[in-house]
Scaffold this active site. Structure first.
Site, PDB file in Angstrom:
ATOM      1  N   GLU A  90     -25.454  19.488   0.112  1.00 31.38           N
ATOM      2  CA  GLU A  90     -24.414  19.479  -0.927  1.00 31.38           C
ATOM      3  C   GLU A  90     -23.214  18.614  -0.540  1.00 31.38           C
ATOM      4  O   GLU A  90     -22.677  17.884  -1.358  1.00 31.38           O
ATOM      5  CB  GLU A  90     -23.949  20.905  -1.224  1.00 31.38           C
ATOM      6  CG  GLU A  90     -24.980  21.779  -1.941  1.00 31.38           C
ATOM      7  CD  GLU A  90     -25.143  21.424  -3.420  1.00 31.38           C
ATOM      8  OE1 GLU A  90     -24.336  20.652  -3.950  1.00 31.38           O
ATOM      9  OE2 GLU A  90     -26.111  21.929  -4.031  1.00 31.38           O
ATOM     10  N   ASP A 107     -17.519  19.517  -8.623  1.00 31.35           N
ATOM     11  CA  ASP A 107     -17.876  20.441  -7.551  1.00 31.35           C
ATOM     12  C   ASP A 107     -16.968  20.192  -6.358  1.00 31.35           C
ATOM     13  O   ASP A 107     -16.687  19.042  -6.025  1.00 31.35           O
ATOM     14  CB  ASP A 107     -19.334  20.224  -7.134  1.00 31.35           C
ATOM     15  CG  ASP A 107     -20.302  20.393  -8.287  1.00 31.35           C
ATOM     16  OD1 ASP A 107     -20.079  21.299  -9.115  1.00 31.35           O
ATOM     17  OD2 ASP A 107     -21.273  19.627  -8.379  1.00 31.35           O
TER      18      ASP A 107
HETATM   19  C1  LIG Z   1     -22.131  21.822 -15.737  1.00 28.59           C
HETATM   20  O1  LIG Z   1     -22.895  21.132 -14.781  1.00 28.59           O
HETATM   21  C2  LIG Z   1     -22.933  21.755 -13.517  1.00 28.59           C
HETATM   22  C3  LIG Z   1     -23.685  20.866 -12.558  1.00 28.59           C
HETATM   23  O2  LIG Z   1     -24.774  20.221 -13.159  1.00 28.59           O
HETATM   24  C4  LIG Z   1     -23.570  23.136 -13.630  1.00 28.59           C
HETATM   25  O3  LIG Z   1     -23.525  23.778 -12.375  1.00 28.59           O
HETATM   26  C5  LIG Z   1     -22.782  23.952 -14.643  1.00 28.59           C
HETATM   27  O4  LIG Z   1     -23.442  25.194 -14.822  1.00 28.59           O
HETATM   28  C6  LIG Z   1     -22.701  23.212 -15.962  1.00 28.59           C
HETATM   29  N1  LIG Z   1     -21.877  23.987 -16.884  1.00 28.59           N
HETATM   30  C7  LIG Z   1     -22.167  24.134 -18.174  1.00 28.59           C
HETATM   31  C8  LIG Z   1     -21.238  24.965 -18.967  1.00 28.59           C
HETATM   32  O5  LIG Z   1     -23.145  23.609 -18.673  1.00 28.59           O
END
Ligand SMILES: *[C@@H]1O[C@H](CO)[C@@H](O)[C@H](O)[C@H]1NC(C)=O
Ligand SMILES: *[C@@H]1O[C@H](CO)[C@@H](O)[C@H](O)[C@H]1NC(C)=O
Ligand SMILES: *[C@@H]1O[C@H](CO)[C@@H](O)[C@H](O)[C@H]1NC(C)=O
Length: 139
Positions: free
Chosen positions: A50, A68
């Site tokens: 990560e 992130d």
């Molecule tokens: C947005 O993308 C991230 C990484 O791909 C993921 O962890 C997260 O759940 C996503 N959030 C939504 C609301 O789709």
């Protein structure tokens, strides 16, 4: 041109100065923060995939615009607050997740793990699940 070179040099310098843990330093930090011994190699694998064991790394925006943060690459959509006030499910600011003191990041990662297991991390799912895990015998 001179400025560009200077900025690059500065950028590189900052990059080099920022905190990257060695594998054994990471193991020590995980133990210190109470991760169960039986899960440590999975966490080491996860963190290496990560964040390359860097505490200060912020991802480029994901497809949905979230980012992130830190060692465990914790997402700001649900877990940390982008404001100056601690918030969201881990009750922290995202900035706190970039600290060299990994205590808050660790607490938040454990919370995510309790809810979703290692499957919450693509880095783990794609690179660690069912694969040979890092060797930490010398740590
Ligand atoms: C947005 O993308 C991230 C990484 O791909 C993921 O962890 C997260 O759940 C996503 N959030 C939504 C609301 O789709
Ligand atoms: C969130 O953390 C702050 C301190 O960082 C604390 O004052 C507050 O009570 C916490 N809120 C919750 C809901 O735990
Ligand atoms: C790291 O932070 C935690 C709380 O956020 C604190 O209790 C602990 O003493 C800190 N550790 C170090 C080594 O500074």
């Amino acid at each position: 041109m001179k400025w560009v070179l200077l900025l690059c040099a500065l950028g590189l310098f900052l990059y080099c100065e920022a905190k990257q843990l060695s594998r054994c330093e990471l193991v020590r930090e995980l133990r210190r923060n109470g991760f169960p011994e039986s899960t440590i190699r999975d966490w080491v694998c996860l963190v290496e995939k990560e964040s390359s064991r860097r505490t200060d790394i912020v991802s480029k925006p994901n497809f949905n615009g979230s980012r992130d943060y830190g060692l465990f690459q914790i997402n700001d959509r649900y877990w940390c607050s982008n404001t100056n006030r601690p918030g969201k499910d881990c009750n922290v600011t995202c900035k706190e997740l970039l600290s060299d003191n990994i205590s808050k990041s660790a607490t938040c990662a454990k919370k995510i793990y309790q809810r979703h297991g290692f499957d919450a991390w693509y880095g783990w799912k794609n690179n660690c699940r069912g694969k040979p895990l890092p060797d930490i015998r010398s740590c």
